[in-house]
Motif scaffolding. Structure first.
Motif, mmCIF file in Angstrom:
data_model
loop_
_atom_site.group_PDB
_atom_site.id
_atom_site.type_symbol
_atom_site.label_atom_id
_atom_site.label_comp_id
_atom_site.label_asym_id
_atom_site.label_seq_id
_atom_site.Cartn_x
_atom_site.Cartn_y
_atom_site.Cartn_z
ATOM 1 N N ILE A 70 36.388 19.381 36.802
ATOM 2 C CA ILE A 70 35.249 19.523 37.700
ATOM 3 C C ILE A 70 35.452 20.794 38.501
ATOM 4 N N ALA A 71 34.367 21.565 38.680
ATOM 5 C CA ALA A 71 34.417 22.803 39.463
ATOM 6 C C ALA A 71 33.142 22.911 40.283
ATOM 7 N N PHE A 72 33.284 23.391 41.500
ATOM 8 C CA PHE A 72 32.135 23.614 42.379
ATOM 9 C C PHE A 72 31.605 25.028 42.151
ATOM 10 N N ALA A 73 30.299 25.140 42.022
ATOM 11 C CA ALA A 73 29.681 26.444 41.797
ATOM 12 C C ALA A 73 29.959 27.375 42.974
ATOM 13 N N PRO A 74 30.052 28.682 42.724
ATOM 14 C CA PRO A 74 30.256 29.623 43.831
ATOM 15 C C PRO A 74 29.184 29.526 44.908
ATOM 16 N N ASP A 75 27.968 29.145 44.518
ATOM 17 C CA ASP A 75 26.886 29.004 45.494
ATOM 18 C C ASP A 75 26.664 27.545 45.877
ATOM 19 N N PHE A 76 27.703 26.730 45.802
ATOM 20 C CA PHE A 76 27.557 25.293 46.049
ATOM 21 C C PHE A 76 26.917 25.001 47.402
ATOM 22 N N ALA A 77 27.232 25.787 48.425
ATOM 23 C CA ALA A 77 26.673 25.537 49.756
ATOM 24 C C ALA A 77 25.155 25.561 49.743
ATOM 25 N N GLN A 78 24.564 26.389 48.873
ATOM 26 C CA GLN A 78 23.110 26.471 48.786
ATOM 27 C C GLN A 78 22.540 25.572 47.688
ATOM 28 N N SER A 79 23.222 25.519 46.546
ATOM 29 C CA SER A 79 22.640 24.847 45.379
ATOM 30 C C SER A 79 23.109 23.417 45.175
ATOM 31 N N GLY A 80 24.300 23.083 45.675
ATOM 32 C CA GLY A 80 24.875 21.776 45.407
ATOM 33 C C GLY A 80 25.341 21.586 43.974
ATOM 34 N N THR A 81 25.437 22.675 43.210
ATOM 35 C CA THR A 81 25.746 22.573 41.783
ATOM 36 C C THR A 81 27.240 22.372 41.550
ATOM 37 N N VAL A 82 27.547 21.432 40.656
ATOM 38 C CA VAL A 82 28.908 21.233 40.182
ATOM 39 C C VAL A 82 28.907 21.328 38.665
ATOM 40 N N TYR A 83 30.068 21.679 38.122
ATOM 41 C CA TYR A 83 30.275 21.807 36.679
ATOM 42 C C TYR A 83 31.302 20.777 36.225
ATOM 43 N N LEU A 84 31.038 20.166 35.087
ATOM 44 C CA LEU A 84 31.960 19.201 34.488
ATOM 45 C C LEU A 84 32.257 19.613 33.055
ATOM 46 N N SER A 85 33.445 19.237 32.572
ATOM 47 C CA SER A 85 33.746 19.339 31.148
ATOM 48 C C SER A 85 34.119 17.959 30.644
ATOM 49 N N TRP A 86 33.874 17.734 29.348
ATOM 50 C CA TRP A 86 34.228 16.438 28.762
ATOM 51 C C TRP A 86 34.296 16.544 27.250
ATOM 52 N N ALA A 87 34.926 15.558 26.637
ATOM 53 C CA ALA A 87 34.940 15.430 25.183
ATOM 54 C C ALA A 87 33.717 14.626 24.776
ATOM 55 N N ALA A 88 32.962 15.150 23.805
ATOM 56 C CA ALA A 88 31.712 14.521 23.386
ATOM 57 C C ALA A 88 31.759 14.196 21.902
ATOM 58 N N ASN A 89 31.115 13.095 21.520
ATOM 59 C CA ASN A 89 30.958 12.786 20.106
ATOM 60 C C ASN A 89 30.000 13.791 19.478
ATOM 61 N N ALA A 90 30.344 14.250 18.259
ATOM 62 C CA ALA A 90 29.542 15.269 17.585
ATOM 63 C C ALA A 90 29.015 14.797 16.240
ATOM 64 N N GLY A 91 29.110 13.488 15.970
ATOM 65 C CA GLY A 91 28.585 12.938 14.729
ATOM 66 C C GLY A 91 29.589 12.958 13.600
ATOM 67 N N SER A 92 29.442 12.006 12.679
ATOM 68 C CA SER A 92 30.296 11.915 11.486
ATOM 69 C C SER A 92 31.779 11.837 11.838
ATOM 70 N N GLY A 93 32.089 11.168 12.954
ATOM 71 C CA GLY A 93 33.473 10.984 13.353
ATOM 72 C C GLY A 93 34.140 12.192 13.957
ATOM 73 N N THR A 94 33.361 13.208 14.337
ATOM 74 C CA THR A 94 33.931 14.417 14.942
ATOM 75 C C THR A 94 33.639 14.469 16.434
ATOM 76 N N ARG A 95 34.376 15.363 17.108
ATOM 77 C CA ARG A 95 34.265 15.496 18.555
ATOM 78 C C ARG A 95 34.398 16.955 18.944
ATOM 79 N N LYS A 96 33.925 17.275 20.150
ATOM 80 C CA LYS A 96 34.014 18.648 20.649
ATOM 81 C C LYS A 96 34.075 18.618 22.169
ATOM 82 N N ALA A 97 34.639 19.646 22.745
ATOM 83 C CA ALA A 97 34.593 19.817 24.190
ATOM 84 C C ALA A 97 33.270 20.459 24.570
ATOM 85 N N VAL A 98 32.688 19.979 25.674
ATOM 86 C CA VAL A 98 31.437 20.534 26.169
ATOM 87 C C VAL A 98 31.551 20.733 27.679
#
Length: 354
Positions: A70-98
């Motif tokens: 998890i990371a807070f956006a540089p403009d978080f004070a104005q935008s409230g935006t946060v960033y997340l990363s996670w492992a996601a299912n990609a179909g046919s038994g595969t996965r990817k980071a997003v």
């Protein structure tokens, strides 16, 4: 709890279910902790209050996969935006980071939610394994660029193949598109995202006080590395490593003439780093500028001093801990907060002993 002679006094502030990352809200100092199975909690050091966060993505939980950074956006004070990363299912038994972003909204005295979370980036080559997602997030000091570590997914060879973005660090605009001026910007997507390549599994991605980017990388059986990350550099994996394969077969060590960027420092036996920071605070003023690394297999905090030319580094001290450490952050008063790895990982505040 800690061995005699430790520079730390440790106080526990609750336990978490497989915690993976901590981030500090830059506005009020609240700590947000991701949990690998797909949940997130927060803890307010000023009040002792804790709570939950909703609005999270569905994750591909298992092995090393799940909810990540998890990371807070540089403009978080104005935008409230946060960033997340996670492992996601990609179909046919595969996965990817997003990677995705949304708006963090917290009720006064209540819980928090992430509104409008949407995916903005993904690994270009889904694979069936459940390891080496990496997916650490770091914003450049000027706030213009988002850097993401993209692990080799235990595949090795893709890290030397610029037609995909595995085994790399990518440099993106805050909306997830490739940044202008990247080393391979003229080669089309996803190659135009790539900032550095030839990397295995970077679980620490941090800028130092001079604005230089560093990556802390898990090696195989030996060869954990701290690297100064410079645009276009190839760090050698899996052609070169200061460790060997897990089956005992050798990997050629880095040599001065091998054509690859060399680590500033490597470890054999490994420390298995969870994450690190460059210390800036007042509680341990003699540590300022040092890399402070929280470790898994070595169950320690290691301090590293980097040479003035950024080409080499040396281990300054190693402070034992009783359990594996997954992540570390510096709070506004200069204290360090760490999370232990595992099902009941404690959140610990570290202050000077005595």
């Amino acid at each position: 709890m800690l061995a005699g002679g430790s520079p730390f006094a440790a106080a526990s502030h609750g336990t978490f279910a497989e915690p993976w990352a901590i981030a500090v809200n830059p506005m009020n100092g609240t700590l947000f902790i991701t949990e690998k199975a797909g949940t997130m909690k927060f803890y307010e050091p000023a009040t002792g209050r804790s709570g939950s966060v909703t609005g999270l993505p569905e994750v591909a939980y298992g092995g090393q996969g799940g909810l990540g950074d998890i990371a807070f956006a540089p403009d978080f004070a104005q935008s409230g935006t946060v960033y997340l990363s996670w492992a996601a299912n990609a179909g046919s038994g595969t996965r990817k980071a997003v990677v995705g972003r949304g708006r963090l909204v917290c009720a006064a005295g209540g819980d928090c939610q992430i509104e409008g979370l949407g995916q903005i980036w993904e690994q270009s080559l889904p694979v069936s394994g459940r390891g080496h997602y990496s997916h650490k997030l770091a914003f450049s000091p000027d706030g213009n660029y988002l850097f993401v570590s993209s692990g080799d997914r235990q595949e090795g060879a893709p890290a030397q193949d610029l037609s995909n973005n595995l085994g790399t660090v990518v440099r993106l605009m805050p909306d997830g598109t490739a940044a202008d001026g990247n080393p391979f910007a003229d080669r089309g997507t996803p190659t135009d995202q790539i900032f550095t390549y030839g990397q295995r599994n970077i679980l620490g991605l941090q800028f130092d006080a001079d604005g230089e980017l560093w990556g802390l990388e898990h090696g195989p059986a030996g060869g954990d590395e701290l690297n100064h990350l410079e645009p276009g550099n190839n760090y050698g994996w899996p052609v070169r490593s200061n460790g060997d394969n897990y089956d005992g077969s050798p990997i050629p060590d880095h040599t001065p003439d091998d054509g690859f960027a060399k680590p500033a420092i490597s470890w054999n036996p490994v420390i298995a780093p969870g994450d690190f920071l460059f210390y800036t605070g007042a509680l341990w003023p003699e540590w300022r500028g040092q890399a402070v690394i929280a470790n898994l297999s070595d169950t320690s905090i290691v301090r590293v001093t980097i040479a003035d030319d950024d080409a080499s580094a040396s281990e300054t001290a190693r402070h034992p801990f009783p359990k594996r450490l997954r992540d570390i952050v510096e709070w506004r008063d200069g204290s360090l907060w760490v999370i232990e790895d595992g099902a009941d990982g404690r959140l610990l505040r570290l202050s000077p002993a005595g």
